[in-house]
Motif scaffolding. Structure first.
Motif, PDB file in Angstrom:
ATOM      1  N   ALA A 263       0.843  -1.207   0.000  1.00 20.30           N
ATOM      2  CA  ALA A 263       0.000   0.000   0.000  1.00 20.30           C
ATOM      3  C   ALA A 263       0.873   1.249   0.000  1.00 20.30           C
ATOM      4  N   SER A 264       1.913   1.258   0.820  1.00 13.84           N
ATOM      5  CA  SER A 264       2.720   2.480   0.873  1.00 13.84           C
ATOM      6  C   SER A 264       3.569   2.627  -0.382  1.00 13.84           C
ATOM      7  N   ALA A 265       3.964   1.513  -0.994  1.00 15.48           N
ATOM      8  CA  ALA A 265       4.714   1.621  -2.256  1.00 15.48           C
ATOM      9  C   ALA A 265       3.802   2.197  -3.344  1.00 15.48           C
ATOM     10  N   ILE A 266       2.541   1.793  -3.356  1.00 16.87           N
ATOM     11  CA  ILE A 266       1.589   2.370  -4.318  1.00 16.87           C
ATOM     12  C   ILE A 266       1.457   3.872  -4.049  1.00 16.87           C
ATOM     13  N   GLY A 267       1.375   4.226  -2.761  1.00 17.29           N
ATOM     14  CA  GLY A 267       1.250   5.644  -2.390  1.00 17.29           C
ATOM     15  C   GLY A 267       2.444   6.454  -2.872  1.00 17.29           C
ATOM     16  N   ALA A 268       3.638   5.898  -2.688  1.00 19.24           N
ATOM     17  CA  ALA A 268       4.844   6.627  -3.107  1.00 19.24           C
ATOM     18  C   ALA A 268       4.859   6.803  -4.623  1.00 19.24           C
ATOM     19  N   SER A 269       4.439   5.759  -5.324  1.00 20.97           N
ATOM     20  CA  SER A 269       4.433   5.846  -6.780  1.00 20.97           C
ATOM     21  C   SER A 269       3.364   6.839  -7.254  1.00 20.97           C
ATOM     22  N   TYR A 270       2.233   6.839  -6.581  1.00 21.82           N
ATOM     23  CA  TYR A 270       1.170   7.820  -6.878  1.00 21.82           C
ATOM     24  C   TYR A 270       1.736   9.241  -6.756  1.00 21.82           C
ATOM     25  N   ALA A 271       2.639   9.404  -5.776  1.00 20.65           N
ATOM     26  CA  ALA A 271       3.245  10.720  -5.545  1.00 20.65           C
ATOM     27  C   ALA A 271       4.395  10.999  -6.517  1.00 20.65           C
ATOM     28  N   GLY A 272       4.645  10.100  -7.433  1.00 19.73           N
ATOM     29  CA  GLY A 272       5.612  10.382  -8.498  1.00 19.73           C
ATOM     30  C   GLY A 272       6.976   9.754  -8.327  1.00 19.73           C
ATOM     31  N   VAL A 273       7.135   8.878  -7.330  1.00 27.11           N
ATOM     32  CA  VAL A 273       8.444   8.288  -7.055  1.00 27.11           C
ATOM     33  C   VAL A 273       8.439   6.830  -7.504  1.00 27.11           C
ATOM     34  N   LYS A 274       9.521   6.385  -8.124  1.00 31.09           N
ATOM     35  CA  LYS A 274       9.587   4.970  -8.509  1.00 31.09           C
ATOM     36  C   LYS A 274       9.694   4.131  -7.233  1.00 31.09           C
ATOM     37  N   ALA A 359       6.910  -0.969 -15.845  1.00 27.35           N
ATOM     38  CA  ALA A 359       5.901  -0.450 -14.911  1.00 27.35           C
ATOM     39  C   ALA A 359       5.595   1.005 -15.250  1.00 27.35           C
ATOM     40  N   GLU A 360       6.649   1.774 -15.547  1.00 24.96           N
ATOM     41  CA  GLU A 360       6.478   3.192 -15.867  1.00 24.96           C
ATOM     42  C   GLU A 360       5.793   3.371 -17.218  1.00 24.96           C
ATOM     43  N   LYS A 361       6.250   2.587 -18.185  1.00 24.74           N
ATOM     44  CA  LYS A 361       5.726   2.749 -19.540  1.00 24.74           C
ATOM     45  C   LYS A 361       4.226   2.445 -19.605  1.00 24.74           C
ATOM     46  N   TYR A 362       3.842   1.340 -18.923  1.00 23.64           N
ATOM     47  CA  TYR A 362       2.462   0.899 -19.049  1.00 23.64           C
ATOM     48  C   TYR A 362       1.589   1.226 -17.836  1.00 23.64           C
ATOM     49  N   GLN A 363       2.212   1.778 -16.793  1.00 19.59           N
ATOM     50  CA  GLN A 363       1.460   2.110 -15.568  1.00 19.59           C
ATOM     51  C   GLN A 363       0.691   0.890 -15.051  1.00 19.59           C
ATOM     52  N   VAL A 364       1.433  -0.192 -14.872  1.00 21.48           N
ATOM     53  CA  VAL A 364       0.851  -1.444 -14.363  1.00 21.48           C
ATOM     54  C   VAL A 364       1.767  -1.997 -13.273  1.00 21.48           C
ATOM     55  N   PRO A 365       1.260  -2.899 -12.432  1.00 22.35           N
ATOM     56  CA  PRO A 365       2.158  -3.606 -11.524  1.00 22.35           C
ATOM     57  C   PRO A 365       2.990  -4.628 -12.297  1.00 22.35           C
ATOM     58  N   VAL A 366       4.280  -4.688 -12.001  1.00 23.34           N
ATOM     59  CA  VAL A 366       5.150  -5.695 -12.606  1.00 23.34           C
ATOM     60  C   VAL A 366       5.634  -6.612 -11.495  1.00 23.34           C
ATOM     61  N   LEU A 367       5.383  -7.900 -11.659  1.00 21.07           N
ATOM     62  CA  LEU A 367       5.831  -8.876 -10.657  1.00 21.07           C
ATOM     63  C   LEU A 367       7.126  -9.508 -11.132  1.00 21.07           C
ATOM     64  N   PHE A 368       8.081  -9.544 -10.244  1.00 24.12           N
ATOM     65  CA  PHE A 368       9.419 -10.024 -10.599  1.00 24.12           C
ATOM     66  C   PHE A 368       9.659 -11.299  -9.798  1.00 24.12           C
ATOM     67  N   ASN A 393      10.544   6.846 -18.082  1.00 22.73           N
ATOM     68  CA  ASN A 393       9.721   7.494 -17.070  1.00 22.73           C
ATOM     69  C   ASN A 393       8.284   7.567 -17.542  1.00 22.73           C
ATOM     70  N   ARG A 394       7.380   7.592 -16.604  1.00 19.89           N
ATOM     71  CA  ARG A 394       5.960   7.571 -16.934  1.00 19.89           C
ATOM     72  C   ARG A 394       5.539   8.806 -17.741  1.00 19.89           C
ATOM     73  N   LEU A 395       4.471   8.632 -18.484  1.00 16.10           N
ATOM     74  CA  LEU A 395       3.892   9.743 -19.232  1.00 16.10           C
ATOM     75  C   LEU A 395       3.232  10.668 -18.217  1.00 16.10           C
ATOM     76  N   THR A 396       3.634  11.940 -18.240  1.00 21.09           N
ATOM     77  CA  THR A 396       3.083  12.836 -17.214  1.00 21.09           C
ATOM     78  C   THR A 396       2.374  14.017 -17.841  1.00 21.09           C
ATOM     79  N   LEU A 397       1.572  14.637 -17.033  1.00 18.50           N
ATOM     80  CA  LEU A 397       0.901  15.867 -17.413  1.00 18.50           C
ATOM     81  C   LEU A 397       1.968  16.956 -17.468  1.00 18.50           C
TER      82      LEU A 397
END
Ligand code: COA
Length: 587
Positions: A263-274, A359-368, A393-397
């Motif tokens: 959950a917190s990793a999703i939160g960090a990524s939502y905030a723009g951090v890999k 993950a950045e290109k497609y904005q999906v979870p990648v399982l390794f 890097n992800r496509l950004t506004l």
């Protein structure tokens, strides 16, 4: 060079967990690599902190190595249990170094085995007054017997124990010398094995475990947030990142459990951090609900699973490749995701970078999907050229909030590729709700049939061309056409590579395919590979009961593989693959 027909040596050290078996093995590994030799290690230890059988095996060679090999040449036993566990493998021509006289067992008469009794307990406990140093006595003896450079060992010991004080370093160095001295004066070498090095290390080589390679490359990929809950065998990733992530202004959080971690990793990524989290099987089970959130909110995320023997708590320190179904299908609803698996320590490095990029290109979870054998294996890899690494890097506004050609920002805008721009929280014009509820283009919750269909299709459209665009070629080796093909994934790769070489030099026409992409199943590459095997005999060796990758291949391609499964907590060795191929070809 190594004096022995095959130009390589396999040393196995066994004893009780807590006796320093792993340290002794690691020291030889370091010394061998610094002396210009290639090393690949394999270890297995109990789930207890102290007690139980621990084993460290290292294979040393003049040539690059891909697997732990088959049987050992040299066995070093610290106790009777290690002897009992390996007795059947002490064949004619092998070497047995053991704790005696004065140890807890007396070996039987083993015809053809070179026997070297070294009183490890007696020297450490009696002469040095510390049983702690028993492993260093053994190390000194082994170094003397097989010409492992003492100077390299001394340096490694000094480095490893320097923080524990000068007396600890001194005691260990003394123990090392006493072991060597004992062999020199009391034993006569009769076996043919010896390491002869030119003293020069292999240039540009890093000695890393698979877990360390994942951690180091995650930094190189731009990961700046890592959250995890400790679990064997993935914890080493956190240990490594705890040291180095703060140095690049990254943040590491040890969470209360795996649910909070993802959950917190999703939160960090939502905030723009890999961001990344790592776990092992049971932890991945807990994470699946949140995996759906990452898929639904289209937030880039990397989840590492260092697989171990399950189900449930299973055998936490043992090897298995049995989380593939969970990685590919775990979770409720339709979750777009990518599943990758590295086949070597080097792959752990480069493929985790690819995982971040995807993950950045497609904005999906990648399982390794790493595994125990790979995660805790130590191997020298060529120093990566960090400058040559390309990051996505992800496509950004755009910064002025006008990323849509004058239109208001729509986080989930329907696009041809399925990918739409992300904003950073607080960005002007970029407000949206990252909700697990189904939503429309603007991110507002919706409940319509048409809306859910439209958005589900958008999310999956991202992966429609994944194989063609991101995995245009899959590593293949061997004969073309071949009488039998092998498709291998994960750490089984190394044993298959070696088996293939042996089979081909014996005249068999075989080929192998090593996909890194496991899900979506790389159907194009698999069909193409199978076309060049007219007999349609495609073998899939994997360390799980069900034959999970073989089943995925059956479900997604026209290929119907022959399953070759083992599930005892240990990886394949090359001989197992060779024997199975011969058996199939004889039918
Ligand atoms: N002098 C001083 N210290 C020494 C030494 C010596 N001669 N030889 C070893 N040690 C230290 C090591 O540095 C290590 O300390 P550290 O852990 O602080 O680094 C410790 O003694 C254990 O030695 P090591 O060689 O690393 O391991 P071992 O061969 O004795 O085996 C393990 C012990 C690794 C099997 C065990 O401790 C372990 O971790 N088991 C797995 C637990 C687990 O993951 N369970 C699953 C839970 S779900």
């Amino acid at each position: 060079m190594i004096v022995k027909e095959s130009k390589e040596l396999i040393i196995r050290i066994g004893g009780e967990g807590g006796e320093g078996i792993i340290s002794a093995g690691e020291f030889i590994t370091q010394a061998a690599v610094r002396s210009g030799l290639h090393v690949l290690t394999f270890k297995t230890f109990p789930a207890e902190i102290k007690g139980g059988y621990a084993m460290y095996q290292l294979r040393v060679s003049n040539d690059p190595l891909t697997s732990q090999g088959d049987n050992f040449d040299v066995m070093v036993a610290f106790n009777g249990e290690a002897y009992e566990m390996n007795k059947s493998l002490l064949r004619e021509g092998t070497v047995f170094v053991y704790d005696g006289p004065g140890g807890d067992f007396e070996p039987d008469n083993l015809p053809g085995v070179y026997m070297y009794p070294v009183p490890m307990t007696k020297i450490s406990k009696g002469d040095l007054g510390s049983i702690r140093a028993k492993n260093m006595v053994a190390l000194g003896a082994v170094a003397q017997l097989f010409s492992i450079p003492m100077e390299q060992l001394r340096e490694t010991i000094q480095h490893k124990f320097r923080k524990r004080g000068a007396d600890v370093v001194e005691m260990n160095l003394k123990a090392l010398d006493m072991g060597a001295f004992y062999v020199q004066n009391e034993l006569k070498k009769t076996d043919p094995y010896s390491l002869h090095t030119n003293g020069a290390g292999i240039e540009d080589v890093l000695i890393l475990s698979g877990n360390e390679a994942v951690a180091a490359a995650a930094l190189a990929a731009g990961c700046r947030y890592y959250a995890a809950y400790p679990i064997t065998p993935a914890t080493e990733i956190a240990n490594w990142l705890a040291r180095y992530l703060p140095k690049v202004n990254g943040v590491l959080l040890q969470e209360e459990d795996e649910i909070a971690s993802i959950a917190s990793a999703i939160g960090a990524s939502y905030a723009g951090v890999k961001a990344m989290t790592a776990t092992s099987g049971p932890g991945l089970s807990l994470m699946t609900e949140l995996l759906g959130l990452a898929g639904m909110t289209e937030i880039p995320l990397v989840v590492v699973d260092v697989q171990r023997a399950g189900p449930s708590t299973g055998m936490p320190t043992k090897h298995e490749q049995s989380d593939l179904f969970l990685a590919a299908h775990g979770g409720h609803g339709d979750i777009p995701r990518i599943v990758l698996a590295p086949g070597s320590v080097e792959d752990c490095f480069y493929l985790i970078i690819k995982a971040f990029n995807l993950a950045e290109k497609y904005q999906v979870p990648v399982l390794f999907l790493s595994d125990t054998s790979l995660g805790i294996r130590t191997q020298g890899i060529k120093k990566p050229n960090l400058k040559g690494i390309q990051l996505v890097n992800r496509l950004t506004l755009s910064e002025n909030g006008d990323g849509n050609g004058g239109k208001p920002f729509q986080r989930y805008e329907i696009t041809e590729s399925g990918v739409s721009p992300m904003s950073i929280p607080g960005q002007v014009g970029g407000a949206y709700i990252a909700t697990g509820l189904e939503h429309d283009e603007s991110s507002a919750p919706i409940y319509s049939q048409a809306g859910h269909s439209r958005m589900t299709e958008k999310r999956f459209r991202k992966l429609a061309r994944l194989e063609e665009d991101d995995f245009p070629s899959v590593s293949r080796e061997g004969d073309d056409p071949a009488d039998l093909g092998i498709i291998s994934w994960g750490s089984t790769h190394g044993s298959v590579q070696e088996a293939l070489a042996r089979l081909r030099s014996a005249g068999y026409k075989v080929a192998a395919l090593y996909p890194h992409l496991l899900f979506p199943v790389p159907a194009i590459a698999i069909e193409r590979f199978a076309e060049r095997v007219p007999s349609k005999r495609i073998l899939v060796p994997e360390v799980n009961y069900q034959g999970q990758f073989a089943d995925l291949i059956s479900a997604h391609t026209s290929v119907k593989p022959i399953k070759h499964t083992i599930y005892g907590g240990l990886p394949f060795n090359p001989e197992m693959i060779v024997n199975k191929v011969k058996e199939v070809l004889q039918k």
